[in-house]
Scaffold this motif. Structure first.
Motif, PDB file in Angstrom:
ATOM      1  N   HIS A  62      30.676 183.488 -12.661  1.00 44.01           N
ATOM      2  CA  HIS A  62      31.707 183.931 -11.572  1.00 44.01           C
ATOM      3  C   HIS A  62      31.546 182.552 -10.614  1.00 44.01           C
ATOM      4  O   HIS A  62      31.757 182.990  -9.383  1.00 44.01           O
ATOM      5  CB  HIS A  62      31.024 185.169 -10.825  1.00 44.01           C
ATOM      6  CG  HIS A  62      31.173 186.295 -11.779  1.00 44.01           C
ATOM      7  ND1 HIS A  62      32.347 186.825 -11.599  1.00 44.01           N
ATOM      8  CD2 HIS A  62      30.529 187.002 -12.778  1.00 44.01           C
ATOM      9  CE1 HIS A  62      32.256 187.974 -12.572  1.00 44.01           C
ATOM     10  NE2 HIS A  62      31.070 188.042 -13.108  1.00 44.01           N
ATOM     11  N   GLY A  63      31.143 181.510 -11.109  1.00 45.00           N
ATOM     12  CA  GLY A  63      31.224 180.233 -10.260  1.00 45.00           C
ATOM     13  C   GLY A  63      30.099 180.115  -9.083  1.00 45.00           C
ATOM     14  O   GLY A  63      30.289 179.474  -8.098  1.00 45.00           O
ATOM     15  N   GLY A  64      29.076 180.886  -9.290  1.00 45.29           N
ATOM     16  CA  GLY A  64      27.795 180.807  -8.518  1.00 45.29           C
ATOM     17  C   GLY A  64      27.809 182.472  -7.936  1.00 45.29           C
ATOM     18  O   GLY A  64      28.769 183.216  -8.218  1.00 45.29           O
ATOM     19  N   ALA A  65      26.606 182.796  -7.416  1.00 45.85           N
ATOM     20  CA  ALA A  65      26.467 184.013  -7.077  1.00 45.85           C
ATOM     21  C   ALA A  65      25.236 184.128  -6.153  1.00 45.85           C
ATOM     22  O   ALA A  65      24.634 183.178  -5.664  1.00 45.85           O
ATOM     23  CB  ALA A  65      25.885 184.879  -8.104  1.00 45.85           C
ATOM     24  N   GLU A  66      25.562 185.154  -5.369  1.00 50.12           N
ATOM     25  CA  GLU A  66      24.501 185.729  -4.363  1.00 50.12           C
ATOM     26  C   GLU A  66      24.001 187.064  -4.595  1.00 50.12           C
ATOM     27  O   GLU A  66      24.734 187.788  -5.198  1.00 50.12           O
ATOM     28  CB  GLU A  66      25.215 185.547  -2.774  1.00 50.12           C
ATOM     29  CG  GLU A  66      25.734 184.049  -2.476  1.00 50.12           C
ATOM     30  CD  GLU A  66      26.432 184.195  -1.166  1.00 50.12           C
ATOM     31  OE1 GLU A  66      25.945 184.760  -0.022  1.00 50.12           O
ATOM     32  OE2 GLU A  66      27.469 183.578  -0.997  1.00 50.12           O
ATOM     33  N   GLY A  67      22.752 187.400  -3.845  1.00 48.42           N
ATOM     34  CA  GLY A  67      22.394 188.934  -4.218  1.00 48.42           C
ATOM     35  C   GLY A  67      21.555 189.316  -3.011  1.00 48.42           C
ATOM     36  O   GLY A  67      21.463 188.871  -2.020  1.00 48.42           O
ATOM     37  N   GLN A  68      21.143 190.624  -3.402  1.00 44.90           N
ATOM     38  CA  GLN A  68      20.444 191.344  -2.431  1.00 44.90           C
ATOM     39  C   GLN A  68      19.675 192.311  -3.253  1.00 44.90           C
ATOM     40  O   GLN A  68      20.146 192.962  -4.160  1.00 44.90           O
ATOM     41  CB  GLN A  68      21.404 192.199  -1.496  1.00 44.90           C
ATOM     42  CG  GLN A  68      20.566 192.961  -0.407  1.00 44.90           C
ATOM     43  CD  GLN A  68      20.708 194.215  -0.642  1.00 44.90           C
ATOM     44  OE1 GLN A  68      21.102 195.009  -1.119  1.00 44.90           O
ATOM     45  NE2 GLN A  68      19.632 194.895   0.159  1.00 44.90           N
ATOM     46  N   VAL A  69      18.185 192.535  -2.868  1.00 44.15           N
ATOM     47  CA  VAL A  69      17.386 193.639  -3.627  1.00 44.15           C
ATOM     48  C   VAL A  69      17.183 194.865  -2.647  1.00 44.15           C
ATOM     49  O   VAL A  69      16.705 194.625  -1.349  1.00 44.15           O
ATOM     50  CB  VAL A  69      16.253 193.001  -3.784  1.00 44.15           C
ATOM     51  CG1 VAL A  69      15.018 193.743  -4.475  1.00 44.15           C
ATOM     52  CG2 VAL A  69      16.356 191.551  -4.794  1.00 44.15           C
ATOM     53  N   ALA A  70      17.234 195.798  -3.353  1.00 44.14           N
ATOM     54  CA  ALA A  70      17.043 197.134  -2.564  1.00 44.14           C
ATOM     55  C   ALA A  70      16.080 197.964  -3.314  1.00 44.14           C
ATOM     56  O   ALA A  70      16.351 198.213  -4.537  1.00 44.14           O
ATOM     57  CB  ALA A  70      18.552 197.812  -2.040  1.00 44.14           C
ATOM     58  N   HIS A  71      15.370 198.860  -2.662  1.00 40.09           N
ATOM     59  CA  HIS A  71      14.413 199.619  -3.274  1.00 40.09           C
ATOM     60  C   HIS A  71      15.339 200.956  -3.684  1.00 40.09           C
ATOM     61  O   HIS A  71      16.263 201.382  -2.906  1.00 40.09           O
ATOM     62  CB  HIS A  71      13.449 200.279  -2.270  1.00 40.09           C
ATOM     63  CG  HIS A  71      12.297 199.429  -1.916  1.00 40.09           C
ATOM     64  ND1 HIS A  71      11.310 199.118  -2.506  1.00 40.09           N
ATOM     65  CD2 HIS A  71      12.166 198.608  -0.810  1.00 40.09           C
ATOM     66  CE1 HIS A  71      10.349 198.304  -2.130  1.00 40.09           C
ATOM     67  NE2 HIS A  71      11.028 197.971  -1.021  1.00 40.09           N
TER      68      HIS A  71
END
Length: 106
Positions: free
Chosen positions: A29-38
């Motif tokens: 996807h040409g790079g990525a960002e993320g977020q972690v959630a319980h």
């Protein structure tokens, strides 16, 4: 002590597997960002958003493993899924139809 080492080895394999999957998503996807959630007893959800607007998620058995995986993958991690980060997600006809179906019992 052997049990602790065995658990640690399993956790490290899980971290490595998740990091590879995050890396593959990022590459596609040409790079990525993320977020972690319980997500309670089930562990943690890693939400990924690609530079092209594509999105996906992975589930890790614990928040600690999820954090290690995103760190190992090298992606940018956000504290929350809001604002500019959420605005990067592109939704298509499938998502809109699915959301509408949930509203009317489908």
């Amino acid at each position: 002590m052997a049990d602790t080492q065995q658990v640690d080895a399993k956790a490290e394999r899980t971290v490595a597997k998740l990091a590879r999957r995050i890396g593959a998503f990022s590459k596609a996807h040409g790079g990525a960002e993320g977020q972690v959630a319980h997500i309670g007893e089930r562990g943690a959800r890693i939400v990924l958003v690609g530079e092209d607007g594509g999105w996906g998620d992975l589930v890790a058995p614990s928040f600690e493993i999820a954090e290690k995986a995103v760190e190992k993958s090298g992606i940018t991690v956000h504290e929350a899924f809001d604002g500019e980060f959420a605005a990067k997600v592109t939704t298509g006809a499938y998502e809109w139809k699915r959301m509408a179906g949930m509203q009317i019992g489908g």
